[in-house]
Design an enzyme around this catalytic site. Sequence first.
Site, short mmCIF file in Angstrom:
data_model
loop_
_atom_site.label_atom_id
_atom_site.label_comp_id
_atom_site.label_asym_id
_atom_site.label_seq_id
_atom_site.Cartn_x
_atom_site.Cartn_y
_atom_site.Cartn_z
N GLU A 12 -8.77 -4.42 -3.09
CA GLU A 12 -9.06 -5.12 -4.35
C GLU A 12 -10.55 -5.38 -4.54
O GLU A 12 -11.00 -5.64 -5.66
CB GLU A 12 -8.25 -6.43 -4.39
N ASP A 196 3.86 -2.86 -8.71
CA ASP A 196 5.29 -2.63 -8.40
C ASP A 196 6.11 -3.58 -9.26
O ASP A 196 5.54 -4.40 -9.98
CB ASP A 196 5.55 -2.91 -6.90
N1 SAH Z 1 0.68 -3.51 2.41
C1 SAH Z 1 0.01 -4.72 2.83
C2 SAH Z 1 0.76 -5.96 2.43
C3 SAH Z 1 0.76 -6.20 0.96
S1 SAH Z 1 1.42 -7.76 0.54
C4 SAH Z 1 -0.17 -4.67 4.35
O1 SAH Z 1 0.62 -4.02 5.01
O2 SAH Z 1 -1.11 -5.29 4.84
C5 SAH Z 1 1.25 -7.69 -1.22
C6 SAH Z 1 -0.07 -8.09 -1.82
O3 SAH Z 1 -0.13 -7.68 -3.17
C7 SAH Z 1 -0.35 -9.57 -1.84
O4 SAH Z 1 -1.73 -9.84 -1.74
C8 SAH Z 1 0.22 -10.01 -3.21
O5 SAH Z 1 -0.62 -10.94 -3.87
C9 SAH Z 1 0.31 -8.74 -4.04
N2 SAH Z 1 1.65 -8.33 -4.48
C10 SAH Z 1 1.88 -7.17 -5.15
N3 SAH Z 1 3.20 -7.00 -5.38
C11 SAH Z 1 3.82 -8.09 -4.87
C12 SAH Z 1 5.20 -8.47 -4.77
N4 SAH Z 1 6.17 -7.69 -5.23
N5 SAH Z 1 5.49 -9.65 -4.16
C13 SAH Z 1 4.51 -10.44 -3.67
N6 SAH Z 1 3.20 -10.10 -3.71
C14 SAH Z 1 2.85 -8.94 -4.31
#
Ligand code: SAH
Length: 228
Positions: A12, A196
């Site tokens: 980001e 998503d």
């Molecule tokens: N792939 C990452 C984890 C991502 S967690 C890893 O393995 O390190 C998701 C991140 O995107 C968080 O910062 C949250 O703010 C945002 N986000 C996007 N879609 C989301 C969802 N469906 N539920 C919760 N957070 C979501």
Amino acid sequence: MKIGILGAMEEEITPLLDTLGEFEEIKYANNSYYLAHYKNHELILAYSKIGKVNSTLSTAVMIEKFKAEKLLFTGVAGAFNPKLNIGDLLCATSLVQYDLDITAFGHPLGFVPGNEIFIKTDEKLNQIAQKVANELGKKLEFGIIATGDEFICDESKKAKIREIFQADACEMEGASVALTCATLNVPCFILRAISDKAGEKAEFDFDEFVVNSAKISAEFVLKMCDYL
Ligand code: SAH
């Protein structure tokens, strides 16, 4: 003006550091803060790491240590509102911690004594965002974001949170950033591009779209700085 630009994840903030080119890295409180110049502004950039605690800490550091006068959050989110599609931009007008739960004592979900359930963002910044969207010919939606320490990828959880709070999207940092800013009297802007739809298998969409959606949001937030 000193402007804090915060994300949660590297994806980001990297697009902004790439665009700015020159910056100074300062390590503080187990994280990196990047200082850069943009137009007449001094920018403080960071990715907080994921979740409400990390984002609260980084927001407080940006304000208390680096003296940010405005805080712009950029990132991705899971859509609840069916009119939001991957890549769409959502500006949060208010946010709620959907997982703050002392309902056992008769309080509504998201409420603790001394706080409001919904935390508002700065109206002026949101109006500027609309202006930027018009100028860029981009669609910008406004709505409610539900924040909690869980990646939502489950239709029933999604439906429940949407029903209780009329939330348009979910993520894991916005409400804590907005609450910290409100408490410290710093205008706050929370922008998310959809990565998503928070239902079954949302993690696969997230992996596919996170980089592009994060970039869409980051570019918009930098453009906002032209108007500050
Ligand atoms: N792939 C990452 C984890 C991502 S967690 C890893 O393995 O390190 C998701 C991140 O995107 C968080 O910062 C949250 O703010 C945002 N986000 C996007 N879609 C989301 C969802 N469906 N539920 C919760 N957070 C979501």
